[in-house]
Write an enzyme that holds these catalytic residues in place. Structure first.
Site, mmCIF file in Angstrom:
data_model
loop_
_atom_site.group_PDB
_atom_site.id
_atom_site.type_symbol
_atom_site.label_atom_id
_atom_site.label_comp_id
_atom_site.label_asym_id
_atom_site.label_seq_id
_atom_site.Cartn_x
_atom_site.Cartn_y
_atom_site.Cartn_z
ATOM 1 N N TYR A 155 8.649 -0.706 -1.091
ATOM 2 C CA TYR A 155 9.936 -0.010 -1.303
ATOM 3 C C TYR A 155 11.080 -1.020 -1.404
ATOM 4 C CZ TYR A 155 13.716 3.359 -0.262
ATOM 5 O OH TYR A 155 14.858 4.121 -0.286
ATOM 6 N N LYS A 159 13.751 -1.647 -4.473
ATOM 7 C CA LYS A 159 15.197 -1.451 -4.309
ATOM 8 C C LYS A 159 15.972 -2.755 -4.523
ATOM 9 C CE LYS A 159 15.212 2.968 -3.584
ATOM 10 N NZ LYS A 159 15.832 3.879 -4.562
#
Ligand code: NAP
Length: 247
Positions: A155, A159
């Site tokens: 993740y 990002k």
């Protein structure tokens, strides 16, 4: 706001995306948003936006698929009469685990939605914005993309990549006065964070200077500012909305 504006928001059926749709509708923008599977939640978002007196369309589309993104963009442009003023790349997913336990599938799933989905949407929508010589692109990053976080290597990579794309495209589109910015939320009360176990959640909140989680509206207000005409001299920035988490 001067001219009528038209906004395309991904992942608008729930959580932060819904709050963004409603907030932009309250600012007078017509809205097209997509969802992946939650049609009932999408209907609710549509109703909340329509209560603001604007035109709204919900479209089912999986943004990890380039063909779905192309369909979504064309549908939005047709609905808006040929233009798209604001793109909010909000849809995102997590597949959290310690590095050794992240499967190839979990890596691909997260990168395909968070990184590639945002890429496909920016590539398609920027063509309209270049023609218009006007546009606001707002990408949803995360404090995790700025600070890193144990258990979220996949993740965090996605990002952080969103931040790299934001800064690069901001440079590419600056001569046309199209702005590209990222918002990096901290811990916000949505289904995504509801999945975190109670003990772990308390520990994270302890690390937030404000000692409390944020609300989807906190993010939506920042997005609305960046999407507005008043933010026209701001580009390539990452705005953390996180109660001080990333200080
Ligand atoms: P959420 O409540 O889980 O909602 C996610 C939204 O994205 C839903 O509308 C979902 O549609 C849509 N979506 C998921 N996969 C999709 C796909 N493949 N194609 C199209 N739409 C898809 O998430 P959230 O907490 O509001 O988070 C929104 C954004 O903020 C994400 O990018 C997230 O990474 C970021 N963020 C959140 C937090 C937080 O604390 N909540 C913190 C930092 C960053 P369906 O309902 O149809 O599944």
């Amino acid at each position: 706001m001067g001219d009528k504006r038209y906004a395309l928001v991904t992942g608008g059926s729930r959580g932060i995306g819904r709050a963004i749709c409603v907030r932009l509708a309250a600012a007078g923008m017509d809205i097209v948003f997509n969802y992946q599977s939650g049609s009932e939640a999408a209907e609710e978002t549509k109703k909340l936006c329509e209560e603001q007196g604007v035109k709204v369309m919900a479209v089912r589309a999986d943004i990890s698929k380039p063909e779905d993104c192309d369909m979504l963009i064309k549908t939005a442009a047709d609905f808006f009469g040929g233009r798209i003023d604001v793109l909010v790349n909000n849809a995102g997913i997590t597949r959290d685990n310690l590095l050794a336990r992240i499967s190839d599938e979990d890596l691909d799933a997260v990168l395909n939605v968070n990184l590639k989905g945002s890429f496909y949407m920016m590539r398609g929508v920027s063509k309209y914005m270049l023609r218009q010589k006007y546009g606001r692109i707002i990408n949803m990053s995360s404090v995790v993309g700025v600070m890193g976080n144990a258990g979220q290597v996949n993740y965090a990579a996605s990002k952080a990549a969103v931040i790299g794309m934001t800064k690069s495209l901001a440079r590419e589109l600056a001569s046309r006065r199209i702005t590209v910015n990222a918002v990096a939320p901290g811990m916000i009360e949505t289904d995504m964070t509801a999945a975190i176990k109670e003990g772990a959640k308390e520990k994270i909140i302890e690390g937030i200077p404000f000692k409390e989680m944020g609300k989807p509206e906190d993010i939506a207000n920042t997005v609305a500012f960046l999407a507005g005409d008043e933010a026209g001299y701001i580009t390539g920035q990452v705005i953390c909305v996180d109660g001080g988490m990333a200080i």
